[in-house]
Each structure stands twice: as structure tokens, then as C-alpha cells.
Design an enzyme around this catalytic site. Sequence first.
Site, PDB file in Angstrom:
ATOM      1  N   SER A   2     -11.178   0.232   3.329  1.00 30.67           N
ATOM      2  CA  SER A   2     -10.331  -0.235   4.546  1.00 30.67           C
ATOM      3  C   SER A   2      -9.448   0.915   5.268  1.00 30.67           C
ATOM      4  CB  SER A   2      -9.504  -1.286   3.804  1.00 30.67           C
ATOM      5  OG  SER A   2      -8.541  -1.795   4.552  1.00 30.67           O
ATOM      6  N   GLU A   9      -4.551   3.225   6.429  1.00 31.56           N
ATOM      7  CA  GLU A   9      -4.250   3.205   5.201  1.00 31.56           C
ATOM      8  C   GLU A   9      -5.067   4.246   4.548  1.00 31.56           C
ATOM      9  OE1 GLU A   9      -6.130  -0.162   1.847  1.00 31.56           O
ATOM     10  OE2 GLU A   9      -5.256  -0.562   3.811  1.00 31.56           O
ATOM     11  N   ARG A  58       0.883  -1.441  -0.170  1.00 31.25           N
ATOM     12  CA  ARG A  58       0.067   0.058  -0.076  1.00 31.25           C
ATOM     13  C   ARG A  58       0.859   1.161  -0.119  1.00 31.25           C
ATOM     14  NH1 ARG A  58      -2.513  -3.618  -1.410  1.00 31.25           N
ATOM     15  NH2 ARG A  58      -4.350  -4.519  -0.562  1.00 31.25           N
TER      16      ARG A  58
END
Length: 311
Positions: free
Chosen positions: A221, A291, A172
Site C-alpha cells: 500500500s 505510507e 500507521r
Amino acid sequence: MNVCYALPPVRGKLTHAAPLAPLVWFKSGGAAEWLFEPADADDLATFLYALDPAVPVMGLGLGSNMIVRDGGVPGVVVRLGKAFAGVEQLDATTLRCGGGASGILVSSKARDAGIAGVEFLRSIPGTVGGFVRMNGGAYGRETKDILIECEVVLRSGERRTLQLADLGYTYRHSELPAGAIVVSATFRGRPGDPAAIQVEMDRIAAAREESQPLRSKTGGSTFKNPEGHKAWALIDAAGCRGLRRGDAQVSEKHCNFLLNLGNASSADIEALGEDVRAKVKAQSGVGLEWEIQRVGRFAEGAVEERIGVEK
């Protein structure tokens, strides 16, 4: 917002004090000092080249994985529209996709062309520019698995093509330069049967519908999965499922999602995330990393320490 700099002329659309809440999934937050929707990549490059280098620039896709703070975003927010949403087939397994193309569009075009391996993009609510910047992924695959190269416009206005190896991908995360806007990306899959590809896309869509609060005001998320752990399991074990702060709530369906139940401010949502981080740290000793991208300024008078926001 005080404007103390001149903006270059554009062929696209330039809006002062543009509300961003309608453009992000949480439906909260302040305005962009300026919102720029360029006519094409040349318009973007010319604008950034002439723009005062001190003015910050930020790209905005679908706003699905972002908290825009209540004080708004200074400088220029760039949003890529229809001119950047095309998908072109280059050969039997390769697609060139505009930075504003959605994951659903890219995966559907790949299916129609008999290109497998791209199905996972069907499940990510974002655009190609965001996938490239964040190494977006789901269901065991990531952007790095299909990316060949991308074209970006740097903050200086320079247009540059970056290869996969240039992006320094990790989980990520990429090393894309700050202020760079991804205007296109080239993805490569593998030969596949369109019917089989559709079956896989349907499986992914059904799994996502069953496990995630898709019909809520959410941000996707929230925290990265720590090494050796699932973020949702740590959050659940810490007793955070359903936890609230005002109209902000930890989803009961999938507790790595935060929800805006009605009129939550971005400060409420972000502070709830920090509550979760603190409880998980106390219960398991694991530090969760955000995130979701958090951008902009706190509302006037807001105190970071008061809402517990990670600096």
C-alpha cells in the site's frame, strides 16, 4: 561509500556495501554502507552501544513497504535474521514474537494455539518489528489492538521494554524512538477454535489475492487512506490507474500499489508516486501522504526538483 569511522566487533555478520535491492520487494535501489545481521539481542545492544553516535542506524524487515533510494543508505542497516524469528506461547491467549518473525508465522502459531484476533497479520507482508513501528494493520484491525508490550534496543544500545501506551499509536504511525530496533513484541488475542481461525485466515488470503498484485515487484500500500476517503478511489478518480514513468507503473489491479515492471529505478518509482499525489491533489484537493517508507540518498547527480520528490 567512504568509511570514516571504526565499527565495533560483532558476533553476527557485518557486510560492507551490501546491495539492498535483492532484500526489498521493489528490487531496486542502492546499497547499505554497512549491513549488520546480529547474532542475538545482546550482540545488537553491544554493537550499538559502542558505535559512534553520529552513525545513523536503520532497521530492515522484509522490505515490503519500502523504497530504497538509488544512492544507497548511509550508516548501518540492521536486519534481524532467524535468531529473531521465534514465536513463543506464554499463556492461553498470549504470544511473544521475535522482531524478525513474519506475519504469516505469527498468525499460524496463533491458529495452532487456538488464539483468535491475530488473523489479520496473515495479510501483511512484513515482520513484527515493522508492524510495531508502523502500527501495521489490515481488514479492520491494527497492531495496537493486540500489542501488550515490546522490547527494543535503542540507538544508544540500551535495552528497554515499552508498553502499548508508550508508543503513541495513530493510523500507521508510532512514536518509537528514531534508530530503535524492535527485537520482540508480546501480542494478546482471545480464545478461538483453530478450524474457525483457519477459515478466517483463508478468507483474508483469498481477498488479498483477488484484489492486490501480489505476484509483482511492488511495495504494498503506497499511500495512507485520508480521513473519510480511500486512497485507491482518489487515485482512480484522478485517472492514474495504469499511469507509468519508465518501468514504474500504477497497478491496474489495485491503484494504491506501484509496480516495478522490469528495470525501474527507485527514482522512477518515487517520482511516479509524486505524479500520483499531484494529480489527486489537482482533481480532488486531497493531499495523499506516503505510507511507504522512503530511505537513503538520491543517486549522485540526481536532482530532487527534477523528479518532483516531496521534501
